[in-house]
Design an enzyme around this catalytic site. Structure first.
Site, short mmCIF file in Angstrom:
data_model
loop_
_atom_site.label_atom_id
_atom_site.label_comp_id
_atom_site.label_asym_id
_atom_site.label_seq_id
_atom_site.Cartn_x
_atom_site.Cartn_y
_atom_site.Cartn_z
N LYS A 191 -25.47 -52.05 21.49
CA LYS A 191 -26.75 -51.70 22.13
C LYS A 191 -27.03 -52.76 23.19
CE LYS A 191 -31.45 -50.13 21.12
NZ LYS A 191 -32.15 -50.70 22.25
N ARG A 211 -35.98 -45.07 32.86
CA ARG A 211 -36.29 -44.41 31.60
C ARG A 211 -37.54 -43.53 31.74
NH1 ARG A 211 -36.84 -46.40 25.61
NH2 ARG A 211 -38.50 -44.99 25.12
N PHE A 244 -22.92 -44.71 28.67
CA PHE A 244 -22.76 -44.30 27.27
C PHE A 244 -22.86 -42.79 27.06
CE2 PHE A 244 -27.19 -46.05 27.56
CZ PHE A 244 -27.89 -44.87 27.42
N ARG A 254 -36.65 -37.66 20.13
CA ARG A 254 -36.22 -38.75 19.28
C ARG A 254 -35.60 -38.12 18.04
NH1 ARG A 254 -37.37 -43.89 19.65
NH2 ARG A 254 -39.19 -43.70 20.98
N LYS A 292 -30.52 -46.56 15.94
CA LYS A 292 -30.35 -47.96 16.34
C LYS A 292 -30.53 -48.89 15.17
CE LYS A 292 -35.03 -47.76 18.15
NZ LYS A 292 -35.99 -47.99 19.19
P1 ATP Z 1 -35.73 -50.63 21.88
O1 ATP Z 1 -37.13 -51.06 22.11
O2 ATP Z 1 -35.33 -50.67 20.45
O3 ATP Z 1 -34.75 -51.21 22.82
P2 ATP Z 1 -35.96 -48.42 23.47
O4 ATP Z 1 -37.40 -48.41 23.69
O5 ATP Z 1 -35.17 -49.00 24.56
O6 ATP Z 1 -35.67 -49.11 22.12
P3 ATP Z 1 -34.89 -46.23 22.00
O7 ATP Z 1 -34.91 -44.79 22.15
O8 ATP Z 1 -35.53 -46.69 20.78
O9 ATP Z 1 -35.53 -46.90 23.26
O10 ATP Z 1 -33.41 -46.72 22.04
C1 ATP Z 1 -32.56 -46.18 22.98
C2 ATP Z 1 -32.37 -47.14 24.10
O11 ATP Z 1 -31.31 -48.04 23.88
C3 ATP Z 1 -31.99 -46.39 25.30
O12 ATP Z 1 -33.16 -46.19 26.05
C4 ATP Z 1 -31.02 -47.24 26.06
O13 ATP Z 1 -31.70 -47.81 27.14
C5 ATP Z 1 -30.66 -48.33 25.11
N1 ATP Z 1 -29.21 -48.44 24.87
C6 ATP Z 1 -28.50 -49.57 24.96
N2 ATP Z 1 -27.23 -49.37 24.64
C7 ATP Z 1 -27.09 -48.06 24.35
C8 ATP Z 1 -26.00 -47.25 23.94
N3 ATP Z 1 -24.77 -47.74 23.78
N4 ATP Z 1 -26.25 -45.94 23.72
C9 ATP Z 1 -27.48 -45.41 23.88
N5 ATP Z 1 -28.55 -46.15 24.26
C10 ATP Z 1 -28.37 -47.45 24.49
#
Ligand code: ATP
Length: 575
Positions: free
Chosen positions: A250, A270, A339, A414, A420
């Site tokens: 991640k 995003r 990704f 979601r 994650k």
């Molecule tokens: P967090 O606050 O935990 O970083 P987030 O707010 O960025 O989460 P989530 O939907 O919870 O959003 O987690 C997905 C996010 O993780 C994606 O928005 C992406 O930007 C990030 N990410 C990083 N690496 C990866 C990956 N290998 N595959 C998918 N998403 C990834």
């Protein structure tokens, strides 16, 4: 439809307290609008003129509004301002001033929805020399032609303070209701919205009776609403949920949705705002990729070439800028870790299983020295997941993302197709992202800031409402208190937003707009809060502290009640 009739609806919507009644009223309104009017009004209800990626923002400053009101009514600008100070709300102010006009307009005409939309568009998009006067004139003309009630809503739209308590989910429900009297078509509508990110076009096509599943397919250069991940607290829990799965690092940088159509490149954030202008280094490489049309997604991080490591998230954020872009690209060169891929040369891939999409991605990446593949391994058991997780942490990354190999790309949702696991999970402190729904004025030492803390809510995606989870009274610096007070007082509303389910009071209610990250020690049951409330007992955060504003998140992609329940269960099983 005349805007006068729309105003009557807006008044009724304003007066209802129930979400259901509001949806029913809105459905009735949609039934009376032409498809194009439905499109335009949908944007206006959301405080927009078009989807965010168009880059046109609705609204003018208060000063211009006062000038326009003065021009239309014959009141002196100073008197308009004084009256505003007394009344405190532009809608009521304008309604009153139109009733008490000191001059009568020569030729006044009925306003149609299109007239209002077109005028607001012109007013918001005019720029350059002489634009101030043009804006005032157009706005004054609108007021000249409006009834007092129309002026109430036009004024609010002009300064982008409509605050009808209507979000995309309510619009989608209302559209479905308008035809079926139920939520029956909501899924169909939502799918179209998730693929196009354009609620106005969806409303229009739906009311035209088009087949949304055929009408809305991937269009290169038009963003897809991003898929979001659920969270689980351990490798074991992830393996129990997914079985054999893909595990990726991640990365913590910018999420990017890249669209390439020949030589044209768009990069969406995003929140689906266009940002390719900031990343010429990436754009150059993307243009050269070996397909004409591509839509892919990845995370971009700045690399420290000297040390061969990544810069921190804070350093990477220096690339988010309007000026000095070339120097910044030199200093913080970006690597994009792709990704997922949703489209290549006429092939829409989103409904294909992840394992197939990954194969497509691997067929043309890595490409050049800055477009890479995300690190991915197949896990056959929980210890495989744990190994990749430890490996990620040793590289100073924040955790992993596990993926269901068979799942399609779930646009705008979601879900457990992506899970994650971060190093912070299950520790004695954890965080949620919540939306601010109110604030407290503060007493004692805080009184001088006019700020004492925030009322924060999470999202119940099934009921489609916000539910409170914490009063956050600490963690703020003095500057943050002042900034939050200023930002929040701008979006104050008289009654709690209709999307909010709450039993606690706030000193000042605000429109749900800002997302904050809140740290806490534990989740407890509480009668004070409504999050996850089933039998009068909701969930609350123990020792909540403000961490930061998260302006990369929109209010519907905050922590969900389901996630809170997961966190509570994980915490109980640990105990
Ligand atoms: P967090 O606050 O935990 O970083 P987030 O707010 O960025 O989460 P989530 O939907 O919870 O959003 O987690 C997905 C996010 O993780 C994606 O928005 C992406 O930007 C990030 N990410 C990083 N690496 C990866 C990956 N290998 N595959 C998918 N998403 C990834």
């Amino acid at each position: 439809m005349l805007f006068r009739d729309v105003s009557e609806f807006l008044k009724e919507i304003e007066e209802t307290t129930s979400r259901l009644d509001m949806t029913a009223k809105l459905a009735e309104l949609y039934n009376k609008l032409s498809p194009t009017e439905a499109k335009e009004l949908s944007y206006l209800l959301l405080g927009k003129l078009a989807p965010d990626y168009y880059g046109v923002e609705l609204g003018i400053g208060m000063k211009l509004l006062f000038e326009a009101l003065s021009m239309a009514t014959g009141w002196e600008v100073e008197d308009v301002e004084k009256l505003y100070e007394k009344m405190g709300e532009v809608g009521e102010l304008s309604q009153y001033l139109i009733t008490k006009k000191k001059q009568s307009s020569l030729a006044s005409r009925d306003l149609a929805v299109k007239d209002v939309y077109d005028a607001l568009f012109k007013i918001s998009s005019t720029s350059g020399q002489g634009s101030v006067m043009t804006k005032i004139k157009y706005a004054a003309e609108l007021f000249n032609n409006s009834s007092p009630l129309e002026a109430r809503y036009i004024a609010r739209m002009l300064v982008n303070k409509l605050r009808a308590g209507i979000g995309e989910p309510t619009i989608m429900d209302a559209l479905s209701w308008s035809k079926t009297g139920t939520k029956e078509d909501r899924e169909l509508i939502e799918r179209a919205y998730n693929i196009s990110s354009d609620i106005g076009e969806v409303a229009k096509a739906f009311l035209e009776g088009k087949d949304l599943s055929k009408e809305f397919t991937i269009e290169v250069l038009r963003p897809i609403r991003p898929a979001l991940a659920e969270r689980l607290n351990s490798a074991e829990a992830i393996f129990a949920k997914l079985g054999k799965c893909a595990v990726e690092y991640k990365y913590d940088g910018f999420r990017m949705q890249v669209h390439k159509k020949g030589d044209l490149v768009s990069i969406f954030s995003r929140r689906l705002e266009r940002m390719e202008g900031m990343f010429p280094d990436l754009v150059d490489s993307i243009k050269e990729m070996p397909y004409k049309d591509i839509v892919l997604e990845g995370e971009a991080l700045a690399v420290n070439k000297k040390e061969g490591t990544f810069f921190s998230f804070q350093e990477t954020m220096h690339r988010r800028r309007k000026y000095g872009i070339d120097e910044a690209s030199e200093k913080w060169p970006l690597h994009l870790y792709a990704f997922d891929v949703m489209y290549v040369d006429g092939d829409a891939l989103i409904d294909r299983p992840f394992k197939e999409r990954r194969k497509v991605l691997e067929s043309f990446l890595p490409f050049s020295n800055n477009i890479k593949l995300s690190h991915m391994e197949i896990a056959h058991n929980a210890s495989d997941i744990k190994r990749v997780f430890d490996d990620a942490l040793s590289k100073k990354l924040e955790g992993i993302m596990a993926k269901n190999l068979e799942a399609p790309y779930k646009a705008g949702k979601r879900g457990f197709s992506w899970i994650k696991l971060k190093k912070s999970y299950g520790k004695s402190v954890d965080t949620i992202d919540g939306v601010v729904v109110g604030y407290y004025r503060g007493s004692g030492a805080r009184a001088k800031f006019g700020f004492g803390g925030l009322l924060v809510a999470v999202y119940d995606s099934e009921r489609d409402e916000f539910q409170t989870i914490a009063k956050v009274g600490s963690g703020f610096t003095e500057e943050e208190m002042v900034r939050l007070r200023d930002m929040l007082s701008e979006i104050a509303i008289k009654k709690p937003d209709k999307r909010l389910n709450t039993v606690v009071e706030a000193d000042v209610w605000v429109e749900p707009r800002y997302v904050v990250e809140v740290m806490f020690d534990e989740i407890t049951k509480s009668k004070q809060h409504t999050a996850g409330n089933i039998d009068g007992q909701g969930y609350a955060l123990r020792f909540p502290r403000f961490l930061k504003l998260r302006d990369d998140r929109d209010i519907y992609s905050i922590t969900t009640v389901n996630e809170v329940l997961e966190m509570f269960a994980a915490q109980s099983s640990k105990k």
